[in-house]
Write an enzyme that holds these catalytic residues in place. Structure first.
Site, mmCIF file in Angstrom:
data_model
loop_
_atom_site.group_PDB
_atom_site.id
_atom_site.type_symbol
_atom_site.label_atom_id
_atom_site.label_comp_id
_atom_site.label_asym_id
_atom_site.label_seq_id
_atom_site.Cartn_x
_atom_site.Cartn_y
_atom_site.Cartn_z
ATOM 1 N N GLN A 235 0.823 -1.203 0.000
ATOM 2 C CA GLN A 235 0.000 0.000 0.000
ATOM 3 C C GLN A 235 0.863 1.262 0.000
ATOM 4 O O GLN A 235 0.363 2.360 -0.202
ATOM 5 C CB GLN A 235 -0.946 0.005 1.212
ATOM 6 C CG GLN A 235 -2.089 -0.998 1.091
ATOM 7 C CD GLN A 235 -3.062 -0.964 2.243
ATOM 8 O OE1 GLN A 235 -3.229 -1.971 2.932
ATOM 9 N NE2 GLN A 235 -3.723 0.157 2.478
ATOM 10 N N CYS A 383 -9.990 2.481 7.817
ATOM 11 C CA CYS A 383 -10.257 3.690 8.581
ATOM 12 C C CYS A 383 -8.933 4.430 8.704
ATOM 13 O O CYS A 383 -7.891 3.895 8.397
ATOM 14 C CB CYS A 383 -10.781 3.365 9.973
ATOM 15 S SG CYS A 383 -9.596 2.559 11.036
#
Lengths: 804, 284
Positions: A235, A383
């Site tokens: 990521q 989140c």
């Protein structure tokens, strides 16, 4: 005669911001033509896999690899002893701790990596794993963080028990850090003096992001030119390159990290894992490419978990319900190593957003991180850093306070919301909320679901239940959440010392198309679609003529990657800013071509026009060509720009969610009758992608609230290591969602966008959970821990005496 | 998730299958749809050096609905059960139950024979077959023999089938009266938390006969003769149903697992059976 092309036609032709442009990625994904890490096949590629510990806490007294080396196809077996001379048997974590790459004398969680078998294919590797004989000496297992802080059993014997950790003093050998925000004494005084105080322990259970594609990588060391290429499910590819360079000693220019298509990340693919290190070492040792791919059990049991926060709260208010103070002490179970992915100065992430959407004048938060015999991690699962924990905490505390006050929970929220005219709002725990209009969103949501009627129906169902007419109850789950995303300002946000800016580089081609490269990486968010839309609106070239590329560190500008809903707030801003640099140069070129002063032309959709003479213009396409074929005095040829964007503040998306749920008191089953989700993510770039993001985030929230967990038994065995027991919802379990929005643009973001991918998870979990709680409120329920699977809901009813 | 090496066989007929079973004994397993066995092999929880794929064996497929009974070949898939109009007419509970097994993809592969022969207490068909008082046909070195479904299951994964036998078909008398297959599960694809198969014959206003079997509430399916008996002769009112539930609870022996503790399972078993009886009675 030529058809008249209107200004609206020109705007529509760009497919810029605000357009529900179809996702350009989907052509390949829906045809099975994606290119994921496991699709990469190189000549002579080997396969590595781990021998993993069956024990949660044990000494490793001996590792015998001789039988494994006899297995056909097995080439080598790496152990900590092999990595030690290279200094690679341990690796730094993102949280300032260190973690064993391979078991160095002991194991601290079930599934921990003990040895790495390198074989010609994954079948031989699997056979090799079976043949490695490891002698373990079992040690006492601690799976409870409270017990851990009292125990004589020292988990991390490698650490000096009296020395400070990365985040200050440690109180116990199994203690990692204490982190505080706000005013302790002032808050305690407010609570002591308050007219009403509600107190509760809220547990947010351990779960896992469980992306469909597990973690993996392919490392290829070219010994001739000294270059390492590392494909992986990263990521944050640029940060991985820097980390690999720092721990391997290979110079950064000799490392190329590539994140190809990624099948979902949700935080699971932020960290650095033993598999990456071992694959790189194995490639260096063998001189061949080495692939490592987790299976589902490896992924659920060992790579980064999420949550596992025990949040003790006290909330103080006047008799009328005005909140006067909030106190929270969190015990955070981090597992065997502290491998949380948080900005350096925030070991509990942005948990200090836990005052939520409310104007709470005084607050205090303390978080204690604790080692246990569980897998390391603690990532932000769909989140921003620890924001779901914070939102769940405050949205539960509000409900508990409503019970204490005997008040309607919607009204209690309304009288405590930060008012629209209070923004920018300075929270008691240290954040400056950039913008918001909570009352408008809340009223819209309550009206949309017919809140008052629902309450009447609920009361009738309680009566029917009490009179024996029905065995069902109705829960109305309320949530108003405030997110904090877009990490972040470099002045206070870094990971491993790398400031959390992001970047965009644009090259306009002579014929008026373009390529833009960013420091982020899409894992399903649709960056190739949305970033082109931002640019289309900024530079007046059609989105369809703009290629977006990410994930190759040799070509993309440096950036901190995609997680925490930071891509739009940070890289999206960089994209807009780089676009504006293009436009500024285009303005000069246009003025030259039109033979007027720079200030006498203005941008209009897809062209620069002479002010007051709209028939005199140059389109961006014409300007692009001119940039490459005209010798313009004082202007360099070409049309390129790069922007590195350091946001001045976070963004604060918010939303109002309402879940209407029927519960079968006898079986514990639930049925979601209605779910209304209003999101305010500021400026909306692609409404269709936003809706998709909201659906996805809500479905993960449903999973977490209603059944998904990583559960351990007392021996530290993972009880939910397969998708039979780990709940991953399908279309069957997923309710219909109604989405809605308000738009409150961020005042500091170049296009006013705030990010949305994670809001639905942050707001969804409290909405689902509050619905369950609310169904039983009439019978005296205050708090029941998630997940609310059938037997736990049944247990609520049973303990309330509802089974006769 | 990589199985250990194994030899793969694809015989054309039953004697060929039995010959392989005799040759390899415990080391050989037959595979129908493979949806129970292959995951176990991938987890290396099942060690199968010799895997015998049944899909080319003749005569193992098909649904035969006769005047008094039904015979289903072992290799018949759940999807084929669901699609058979004849069967839906003769034994509608079978379709109702099959639709609650796993998901469509699994049902295209999973077979009746595999479901009943594996002895997994989580499988739905064994309880249903006990409810029907079905008979299983086994083919071995000495030819065919039959075993009643109610006597087939000994413990989890332990059945009356010998190592060198193959289960080739299930047969049962055409069920009569009202029916219901009620199943509670955590999610699609899950095994039952509790499931109940009920067939009830109504005569006038009272229950002439009732057959009740429960799934995943013991280490074998549970045919509760006493639960059925508690309904016979009654008008299947609240008292009768409570008596049937009490009798059933006496017969089951659930264990604590991720689906919940024993007290919950007993409670749900009662709720599920009550609903199944009520629904079956309404259809009787």
């Amino acid at each position: 005669m030529k058809d008249e092309v209107t200004r609206d036609d020109r705007i529509a032709g760009l497919k810029g911001m605000g357009t529900s442009r179809k996702r350009v990625e989907d052509a390949r994904f829906t045809q099975g033509k994606g290119n994921y890490v496991d699709d990469i096949k190189l000549d002579g590629m080997l396969f590595g896999d781990f021998v993993r510990s069956p024990y949660a806490h044990a000494r490793v007294t001996n590792i015998d690899t001789s039988a494994a080396m006899e297995v056909p196809g097995v080439l080598a077996v790496l152990t900590a002893a092999d990595l030690e001379p290279l200094g690679l048997h341990w690796m730094p974590t993102l949280a300032g701790d260190k973690q064993m790459v391979l078991a160095d004398g002991k194991v601290l969680f079930q599934g921990q990596e003990v040895a790495f078998v390198i074989a010609e294919d994954r079948y031989a590797a699997a056979d090799g794993i079976e043949a490695v004989v490891v002698d373990y000496e079992e040690l006492p297992v601690i799976t409870d963080p409270f017990e851990s802080l009292k125990s004589d059993v020292v988990l991390r014997e490698d650490l000096d028990p009296t020395a400070d950790g990365a985040h200050g003093p440690r109180k116990h050998p199994n203690h990692i850090f204490t982190w505080e925000a706000g005013e302790k004494e002032a808050t305690e005084q407010v609570i002591d003096a308050a007219e009403v105080v509600a107190e509760e322990m809220i547990y947010y259970h351990r779960t896992h992001p469980c992306p469909l594609e597990t973690c993996g990588c392919v490392a290829s060391m070219d010994k001739v030119n000294g270059k390492l290429t590392l494909w992986g499910t990263f990521q944050a590819p640029h940060a991985i390159r820097t980390v690999v360079s720092l721990i391997s000693g290979i110079e950064e220019h000799n490392i190329r990290v590539i994140s190809p298509d990624i099948g979902g990340g949700f935080g699971n693919k932020v960290g650095a894992y033993a598999g990456y290190v071992c694959s790189v070492v194995a490639s260096i040792v063998t001189g061949k490419p080495v692939k490592w791919i987790e299976d589902r059990m490896d992924n659920l049991m060992t790579t980064a978990f999420a949550r596992d926060y025990w949040m003790k709260g006290k909330i103080a208010a006047t008799k009328e319900g005005k909140i006067t103070g909030l106190w929270c002490h969190t015990t955070a179970d981090h597992g065997g190593f502290d491998a949380c992915a948080d900005p350096t100065k925030f070991p509990a992430g942005f948990m200090n957003i836990c005052t939520g959407s409310y104007d709470i004048p005084t607050a205090y938060l303390a978080v204690d991180g604790v080692y246990t015999n569980k897998a390391p991690g603690g990532v932000a699962y769909r989140c921003s850093f620890r924001v779901t924990e914070a939102a769940y905490f405050i949205e539960r505390m509000i409900e508990v306070l409503a019970i204490e006050l005997n008040m309607d929970a919607a009204e209690l929220r309304r009288i405590n919301f930060i008012k629209a005219d209070q923004f920018p709002y300075q929270s008691a725990l240290g954040w400056e909320y950039d913008s918001g209009d909570y009352h408008t969103a809340w009223d819209k949501a309550l009206n949309a679901v017919g809140y008052d009627n629902l309450r009447r129906e609920q009361a009738q169902m309680v009566e029917d239940f009490k009179s024996g007419k029905s065995r069902k109850l109705l829960g109305i789950g309320l949530c108003h959440f405030t997110e904090i995303v877009g990490a972040g300002p470099v002045k206070n946000c870094d990971i491993l010392g790398l400031g959390m800016f992001d970047s965009c580089e644009i090259r306009i081609h002579p014929t008026g198309s373009a390529i833009a490269r960013l420091g982020t990486i899409s894992q399903g968010q649709g960056h190739a679609t949305t970033f082109a839309q931002i640019l289309a609106s900024e530079i007046g070239l059609p989105a369809d003529s703009i290629t977006i590329e990410e994930g190759d560190t040799d070509t993309a500008p440096y950036g901190l990657g995609t997680y925490g809903s930071r891509s739009t707030p940070v890289a999206g801003a960089a994209t807009a800013m780089a676009g504006r640099k293009i436009r500024a140069k285009a303005q000069m070129i246009a003025a030259y071509l039109l033979e007027v002063h720079d200030d006498d032309v203005e941008f209009d959709v897809d062209r620069f026009v002479v002010k007051g003479a709209p028939e005199r213009f140059k389109t961006m396409k014409e300007i692009a060509f001119a940039a490459y074929n005209q010798a313009i005095p004082g202007i360099e040829p070409g049309l390129e720009a790069v922007s590195y964007y350091d946001p001045p503040n976070m963004t604060y998306p918010f939303g109002a969610y309402i879940c209407v749920m029927e519960i079968d008191v006898d079986t514990g089953e639930h049925s979601i009758r209605q779910f209304y989700a209003l999101d305010d993510c500021g400026t909306r770039i692609n409404p269709m992608i936003i809706e998709g993001q909201v659906h996805g985030g809500l479905t993960e929230a449903l999973a977490i609230a209603m059944g998904q967990e990583i559960a351990y038994d007392d021996m530290g065995n993972v009880k939910t290591g397969t998708l039979m027991d780990f709940f991953l919802p399908t279309a069957w379990e997923t309710p219909h969602y109604t989405t809605d929005h308000t738009t409150t643009p961020s005042p500091h973001h170049p296009i006013g966008a705030k990010g949305v991918g994670e809001s639905p998870n942050v707001g969804g979990v409290p909405a689902f959970s509050n619905a369950v709680h609310d169904a039983f409120r009439a019978f005296g329920l205050r708090q029941a821990h998630m997940p609310h699977d059938h037997w736990r809901v049944w247990k609520i009813a049973n303990q309330l005496g509802l089974h006769g | 998730m990589i199985p250990a090496a194994f030899d793969y066989y694809r015989p054309k007929d039953l004697p060929g299958v039995v010959a392989l079973l005799q040759e390899h004994g415990d080391d050989a397993r037959v595979m129908a749809g493979g949806h129970s066995l292959i995951p176990m092999m991938k987890l290396r929880m099942a060690d199968v050096p010799h895997l015998i794929d049944m899909q080319d064996v003749d005569g193992m497929n098909g649904i035969y609905v006769g005047d008094t009974g039904v015979r289903i070949g072992a290799m018949t898939t759940q999807a084929e059960l669901i699609d058979s109009a004849e069967l839906a007419d003769a034994a509608p509970i079978l379709r109702e139950a099959a639709l609650q097994i796993a998901d469509p993809q699994v049902r295209y592969m999973g077979t009746v024979g595999g479901n009943v022969a594996n002895g997994d207490p989580g499988n739905d068909m064994p309880g249903l077959m006990q409810c029907f008082d079905a008979t299983f046909t086994l083919f071995g070195p000495d030819g065919e023999r039959t075993v009643p479904a109610r006597e087939f299951y000994e413990a989890a994964y332990m059945t009356a089938r010998e190592d060198d036998e193959v289960l080739t078909a299930v047969s049962f008398p055409t069920p009569a009266g009202g029916y219901a297959y009620e199943k509670q599960k955590r999610k699609i694809g899950d095994y039952a938390t509790a499931a109940a198969a009920v067939q009830i014959v109504k005569d006038g206003g009272s229950c002439a006969s009732a057959s009740i079997a429960m799934t995943n509430l013991s280490d074998t399916p549970v045919f509760s003769e006493a639960a059925g008996a508690a309904l016979v002769g009654t008008s299947v009112d609240g008292d009768a149903i409570r008596a049937a539930v009490a009798a059933m609870l006496n017969d089951i022996d659930p264990v604590d697992d991720n689906r919940g503790p024993v007290a919950f399972k007993n409670h749900v078993a009662g709720v599920i059976l009550t609903r199944a009886i009520e629904r079956a009675w309404s259809r009787a």
